[in-house]
Design a protein around this motif. Structure first.
Motif, PDB file in Angstrom:
ATOM      1  N   THR A 204       0.826  -1.112   0.089  1.00  0.00           N
ATOM      2  CA  THR A 204       0.014  -0.092  -0.023  1.00  0.00           C
ATOM      3  C   THR A 204       0.914   1.205   0.112  1.00  0.00           C
ATOM      4  OG1 THR A 204      -1.871  -1.270   0.981  1.00  0.00           O
ATOM      5  CG2 THR A 204      -1.592   1.398   1.170  1.00  0.00           C
TER       6      THR A 204
ATOM      7  N   VAL B 182      -4.815  -4.510  -0.309  1.00  0.00           N
ATOM      8  CA  VAL B 182      -4.164  -3.410  -0.697  1.00  0.00           C
ATOM      9  C   VAL B 182      -5.232  -2.495  -1.010  1.00  0.00           C
ATOM     10  CG1 VAL B 182      -2.879  -2.498  -2.791  1.00  0.00           C
ATOM     11  CG2 VAL B 182      -2.037  -4.651  -1.655  1.00  0.00           C
TER      12      VAL B 182
ATOM     13  N   SER C 249      -6.571  -0.773   2.162  1.00  0.00           N
ATOM     14  CA  SER C 249      -5.825   0.497   2.540  1.00  0.00           C
ATOM     15  C   SER C 249      -5.758   1.617   1.553  1.00  0.00           C
ATOM     16  CB  SER C 249      -4.410  -0.197   2.910  1.00  0.00           C
ATOM     17  OG  SER C 249      -4.509  -1.215   3.734  1.00  0.00           O
ATOM     18  N   THR C 250      -5.840   1.478   0.579  1.00  0.00           N
ATOM     19  CA  THR C 250      -5.539   2.501  -0.588  1.00  0.00           C
ATOM     20  C   THR C 250      -6.826   3.354  -0.668  1.00  0.00           C
ATOM     21  OG1 THR C 250      -5.692   0.985  -2.379  1.00  0.00           O
ATOM     22  CG2 THR C 250      -3.581   1.330  -1.909  1.00  0.00           C
TER      23      THR C 250
END
Length: 674
Positions: A389, A422, A425-426
Motif C-alpha cells: 500500500t 491493498v 488500505s488505499t
C-alpha cells in the motif's frame, strides 16, 4: 399594474422582475449528515499555546486569523462560513482550528468532517449550535454548481444556529463565480523553523538547541519547506536517541544518503544475496528470521541468482549477514531494519522502487508468491499488503494497482484476499483514495463482472472503507445488490450486516437501505430489498445476539415513535410491497414469528406493524393460517397477530333476522385460524 397574492400555511410568495434563480436547502435527518471526528486534545492544546502565524508582508495589513474571526462574527450580514485557500500541507487545518477557537467554539465542539460522499452536497453539512466544523475540499479539482448554490441556504442556517464552518480548498478548486458569496482568505504558510520549534517545545523542549543557528538540522528547514515537513522533523527530533542528530537528519531525508552509499558499496554480483536479504527484511520487518531468510532466498532465485551448495550450512552466519545489511534481531526471533534505524524499512522499499523501475514487476510477483497458500509468508499477508500500500500511494504506484487486478482474476483465493487488503488500505488514503474508490465504483457497474471481483469489492466495502466512508461503501454495495446476475450476493449480504453491526453506523446504514427499498427505480428497490432481507437474518455467530434482533430491541426502546414509522418496519413493508421480493419478505417474517430467539412481544409487535392494512394479500393468509411447528411459539403468535389485525366485531342487533350474506374477510380468516 398592481398584483396581489396570498400564501397559506408555510408557503411564501415572491414577486421579482427579470431572471430569478433560487436554491432551497433541504432539511435531512440526523443520520444523513456527514459524520465528524473531534480534534485531538494535544492538537487543540498546541493551537491554543503555540500557534504560529505568518507575518503579513505589509505591517498595516490585518493578520489572517483576526480577519477570519471578524468575517465570521461581523454583526451585520453574519454568514458563519469562511474559506481558506492555499496549497496542501501549508498549515491551513491548524489555522482553521485557531480561527474556530478564537470565534469562541469550545474544544469539545470542534470537528473535522469526513467526506462520505461521491460528490459534495450541502444538504449533508451539519448545523449544530455552538459547534465548529472544518471541511477539507482540497482533493477536488472542481466543485459542482449546486454545491456553491446550496451554501447560501446553509450559511443562513449556520448563522441562525450559531455554528461555524471553515472550508479548506486550493485556489484552483474554489471558483464560485457568481454562484455563492462566501468570504475567502488566501492562506499564507508560516515559517517552517517557527513551526518546528513550536512543536518541539510541546514534545521535548530540552532539544530546542538542536535547531540552533548553524546546526545541520536547522539547515534542513528552508523558505520552501512545508509546515507539514517541519512538524515531521520536530517529531523525529523528539523521538531520536540521545545525541542522535546525525541519525535524525538521515531519517528526515528518508535515509537517502545512507541507502545511496550502501547500494553503491554492495553493487557486485557477490552482494546479490545481501540485497535480497535487505529487501526481504524491509518487506517483512520484525517477522521471524526463518521466514525472512527463506523469502530472501526466493527473491534471489527469482532474479536468477544461484544459491551456494550446502543449503542452510552455506555462507556466513546470520549475525554477519545482519551486520552487512544493518539490521538487528528483535524479540520472537525477528529481524528488523526499523529497530536499527527508525523508518529504514519503508525507506528501503521506496528507494528500490524508485531507483530500479525494471524490478517492480519482479518485486510484486515475489510478494504474490510468498503470500500464496502454503507460501513462505502466507500467515503475514496483512503486513505485506500494508507495505505494498505504501508503494501504491507513492510516486509510480500504478503497477501495484495493475497487479491487484491480476490477483483478483487469478484462481487463488489467497491472492484475491491480498488484493482486497491493498485496496482496503488505499481506498481511504488521502491521495490515491479517490482513484481507488472510483475503481471500486466502476468495477461494481461492470457488465461482465466476475464473481471474484464482486466479492473483492464487497469485502473492501465491509472493511475500513465502510467504517470511514459508509455512504461511499453503501453506494457500491447497492450497485452490486441490484445486479440481475447477483454476482457477489453472499459477500454483499455479509458486508451489509458487518456495517450495520457497528452501533455508530447502524442508523445511517439502515436509513440508506430503507431509502433504497422505497425508491422509484426498480433496480434500486431490488437492491434495497436484498440488502434489507440480509438484515432480517436471525442467524449469528455463537453467543452473539442476532443483528436483526438487536435492531428491533433498539426500536422498542424508542416508544415515542410509532412502530409503523420506524426504519426497520418501513423496510420490511417496502420489501413486501416490491413484488419480486414479496415471497422472501414472507419467508423472513415466518422465520421471525417461529423463532424462540425473538421475544414474543417483539415478534407480535413487528408482525402487526408490517402486516397492517394487508389482510387481503394472499401471502398474509398463508403466513397467519399456514403450517407451523406445533411445538414452537409460532401458532400462539399468529393468533395474537390475527386478533390485533382483525377489526373489532360489531355489537349484535337486538332482534334482527339474520340474512344470508357472503362471509367477510375477517370471518374467513377467523374460520381458517380455528
Amino acid at each position: 399594474m398592481r398584483q396581489e397574492a396570498e400564501a397559506s400555511d408555510h408557503a411564501v410568495v415572491k414577486q421579482v422582475a427579470g431572471d430569478y434563480e433560487e436554491h432551497h436547502h433541504r432539511y435531512v435527518r440526523g443520520w444523513e449528515y456527514l459524520r465528524s471526528v473531534g480534534f485531538d486534545e494535544d492538537e487543540v492544546r498546541l493551537v491554543a499555546s503555540e500557534y504560529v502565524q505568518a507575518e503579513p508582508s505589509v505591517p498595516s495589513v490585518e493578520r489572517q486569523v483576526a480577519r477570519a474571526v471578524r468575517l465570521l462574527k461581523r454583526p451585520l450580514g453574519q454568514h458563519n462560513i469562511v474559506v481558506l485557500t492555499g496549497a496542501a500541507d501549508t498549515g491551513r487545518r491548524t489555522t482553521a482550528l485557531r480561527v474556530l477557537r478564537d470565534v469562541g467554539v469550545e474544544a469539545e465542539h470542534l470537528h473535522s468532517l469526513l467526506l462520505d460522499w461521491d460528490r459534495p452536497r450541502t444538504e449533508q453539512l451539519p448545523v449544530t449550535p455552538g459547534h465548529g466544523y472544518v471541511l477539507d475540499l482540497s482533493g477536488y479539482s472542481s466543485l459542482p454548481a449546486d454545491f456553491y448554490q446550496g451554501l447560501s441556504g446553509y450559511q443562513k442556517e449556520a448563522a441562525a444556529a450559531g455554528s461555524y464552518l471553515v472550508i479548506l480548498a486550493t485556489t484552483g478548486t474554489w471558483k464560485p463565480s457568481t454562484l455563492a458569496s462566501i468570504a475567502r482568505i488566501e492562506h499564507v504558510p508560516p515559517s517552517a523553523l517557527d513551526v518546528a520549534k513550536a512543536h518541539l517545545r510541546q514534545r521535548k523542549a530540552d532539544r530546542l538547541s538542536w535547531l540552533d543557528e548553524g546546526s545541520e538540522l536547522r539547515l534542513l528547514l528552508s523558505s520552501t519547506t512545508s509546515p507539514a515537513d517541519a512538524v515531521r522533523l520536530a517529531q523525529i527530533i523528539a523521538e531520536a536517541a540521545d545525541g542522535g542528530q546525525a541519525s535524525a537528519k538521515e531519517e528526515f531525508e528518508n535515509w537517502r544518503d545512507h541507502l545511496t552509499k550502501w547500494f553503491k558499496d554492495h553493487d557486485g554480483a557477490e552482494h546479490l544475496r545481501d540485497r535480497a536479504l535487505l529487501i526481504a527484511i524491509a518487506l517483512l520487518d520484525r517477522l521471524p528470521a526463518d521466514v525472512v531468510m527463506a523469502a530472501a532466498d526466493r527473491l534471489f532465485a527469482q532474479v536468477e541468482g544461484v544459491l551456494p551448495p550446502g543449503g542452510a550450512l552455506a555462507g556466513p552466519d546470520l549475525a554477519t549477514r545482519l551486520e552487512i545489511v544493518g539490521a538487528k534481531r528483535v524479540k520472537d526471533d525477528g529481524l528488523s531494519l526499523d529497530k536499527a534505524r527508525h523508518g529504514l524499512d519503508e525507506a528501503v522499499l521506496t528507494h528500490v522502487w524508485a531507483q530500479r523501475p525494471h524490478l517492480r514487476s519482479e518485486l510484486l510477483r515475489w510478494a504474490s508468491e510468498i503470500t500464496a497458500p502454503k507460501g513462505i509468508a502466507d500467515k503475514y499477508r496483512t503486513q505485506v499488503a500494508a507495505a505494498l500500500t505504501r508503494l501504491a500511494t507513492g510516486s509510480a504506484g500504478q503497477p501495484v494497482l495493475r497487479i491487484v487486478t491480476e490477483w483478483i482474476a487469478s484462481e487463488s483465493a489467497a491472492h484475491r484476499r491480498l488484493a482486497a487488503g491493498v485496496l482496503e488500505s488505499t481506498a481511504t488514503h488521502p491521495g490515491i483514495g479517490v482513484a481507488v474508490r472510483k475503481y471500486l465504483y466502476d468495477a461494481a457497474k461492470q457488465k461482465n463482472l466476475s464473481e471474484a471481483l464482486a466479492q473483492t469489492v464487497a469485502e473492501v466495502c465491509a472493511g475500513r472503507l465502510g467504517r470511514t466512508y459508509p455512504r461511499v461503501a453503501l453506494t457500491r454495495l447497492r450497485l452490486l445488490a441490484g445486479r440481475t446476475d447477483q454476482r457477489g450476493a453472499q459477500a454483499v449480504a455479509h458486508a451489509v450486516r458487518e456495517l450495520a453491526a457497528e452501533p455508530e453506523l447502524r442508523d445511517l446504514v439502515l436509513g440508506e437501505i430503507v431509502d433504497w427499498t422505497e425508491a422509484d427505480e426498480d433496480v434500486v428497490r431490488q437492491a434495497g430489498a436484498r440488502a434489507f432481507l440480509a438484515l432480517t437474518d436471525l442467524t449469528s455467530p455463537s453467543g452473539e445476539v442476532p443483528l436483526a434482533l438487536a435492531l428491533v430491541q433498539e426500536l422498542a426502546a424508542h416508544k415515542e415513535t410509532g412502530l409503523e414509522d420506524q426504519l426497520f418496519v418501513r423496510g420490511w413493508r417496502a420489501t413486501w410491497r416490491h413484488e419480486p421480493s414479496a415471497d422472501q419478505a414472507l419467508e423472513s417474517l415466518v422465520t421471525w414469528l417461529d423463532s424462540p430467539a425473538v421475544p414474543e412481544d417483539h415478534a407480535v409487535e413487528v408482525a402487526v406493524a408490517v402486516l397492517a392494512g394487508r389482510l387481503r394479500d394472499a401471502r398474509v393468509s398463508e403466513l397467519l393460517v399456514g403450517q407451523c411447528d406445533p411445538a414452537g411459539p409460532g401458532r400462539t403468535r399468529r393468533i395474537a397477530v390475527l386478533s390485533r389485525l382483525l377489526p373489532a366485531a360489531p355489537e349484535p342487533p337486538q332482534a334482527p333476522e339474520l340474512l344470508d350474506e357472503p362471509p367477510s374477510e375477517a370471518d374467513e380468516l377467523t374460520t381458517s385460524a380455528a
